[in-house]
Design a protein around this motif. Structure first.
Motif, mmCIF file in Angstrom:
data_model
loop_
_atom_site.group_PDB
_atom_site.id
_atom_site.type_symbol
_atom_site.label_atom_id
_atom_site.label_comp_id
_atom_site.label_asym_id
_atom_site.label_seq_id
_atom_site.Cartn_x
_atom_site.Cartn_y
_atom_site.Cartn_z
ATOM 1 N N SER A 7 0.918 -1.193 0.022
ATOM 2 C CA SER A 7 0.082 -0.229 -0.087
ATOM 3 C C SER A 7 0.791 1.222 0.010
ATOM 4 O O SER A 7 2.150 1.043 0.075
ATOM 5 N N GLY A 9 1.134 3.348 -2.599
ATOM 6 C CA GLY A 9 1.549 4.149 -3.982
ATOM 7 C C GLY A 9 0.545 5.155 -4.473
ATOM 8 O O GLY A 9 -0.259 5.489 -3.515
ATOM 9 N N GLY A 10 1.011 5.782 -5.361
ATOM 10 C CA GLY A 10 -0.035 7.047 -5.755
ATOM 11 C C GLY A 10 0.591 7.719 -6.954
ATOM 12 O O GLY A 10 1.601 7.387 -7.177
ATOM 13 N N MET A 11 0.049 9.038 -6.992
ATOM 14 C CA MET A 11 0.622 9.732 -8.211
ATOM 15 C C MET A 11 1.035 11.131 -7.538
ATOM 16 O O MET A 11 0.545 11.728 -6.779
ATOM 17 N N VAL A 12 2.455 11.531 -7.839
ATOM 18 C CA VAL A 12 3.111 12.625 -7.284
ATOM 19 C C VAL A 12 3.939 13.129 -8.312
ATOM 20 O O VAL A 12 4.243 12.795 -9.658
ATOM 21 N N LEU A 18 6.960 9.401 -0.948
ATOM 22 C CA LEU A 18 5.937 8.628 -0.906
ATOM 23 C C LEU A 18 6.839 7.538 0.420
ATOM 24 O O LEU A 18 7.711 7.369 0.216
ATOM 25 N N THR A 118 1.899 -2.024 -5.876
ATOM 26 C CA THR A 118 1.357 -0.921 -5.893
ATOM 27 C C THR A 118 1.808 0.091 -6.977
ATOM 28 O O THR A 118 2.866 0.238 -7.127
ATOM 29 N N VAL A 120 2.952 3.221 -8.533
ATOM 30 C CA VAL A 120 3.775 4.587 -8.427
ATOM 31 C C VAL A 120 4.055 5.536 -9.454
ATOM 32 O O VAL A 120 4.544 4.970 -10.305
#
Length: 124
Positions: A7, A9-12, A18, A118, A120
């Protein structure tokens, strides 16, 4: 074997940070070395960082040294990957893997349990 779930992850944007988490269930997590790997579209999976089952040995890919930090909390059955100063080339699916009495090495044959990963995404 242990079951792993990633867990965090995301858009940066480039330069952001992160923190990824790898949570384990079932199995004696304290005896497992854990590695983080990543794979970008059209590329092979590559080693990012690893930590030994004792927590005393940590390994990093040259591309992330000084920016990423791996750590573990056996009480929480979790391993973390703190990622700072992210670059667009860090984009990919990040997966954690575990191997019994592992030393967190880069070779995949040292791991027998894998999470689903996840995403990224780092935009420049």
């Amino acid at each position: 074997q242990v079951q792993l779930e990633e867990s965090g992850g995301g858009m940066v944007q480039a330069g952001d940070s992160l923190r990824l988490s790898c949570a384990a269930s079932q199995g004696a997590f304290v005896t497992y070395g854990v590695g983080w790997f990543r794979q970008a579209p059209g590329t092979e999976r590559e080693f990012v960082a690893g930590i030994s089952w004792t927590g005393t040995r940590k390994n990093y890919a040259d591309s992330v040294k000084g920016r990423f930090t791996i750590s573990r909390d056996n009480a929480k059955k979790a391993v973390f990957l703190q990622m700072n100063a992210l670059k667009s080339e860090d984009t990919g699916v990040y997966s954690c893997a575990a191997g019994r009495f592992g030393v967190g090495a880069a070779e995949v044959h040292g791991y027998d349990s894998w999470g689903q990963g996840t995403q990224v995404t780092v935009s420049s």
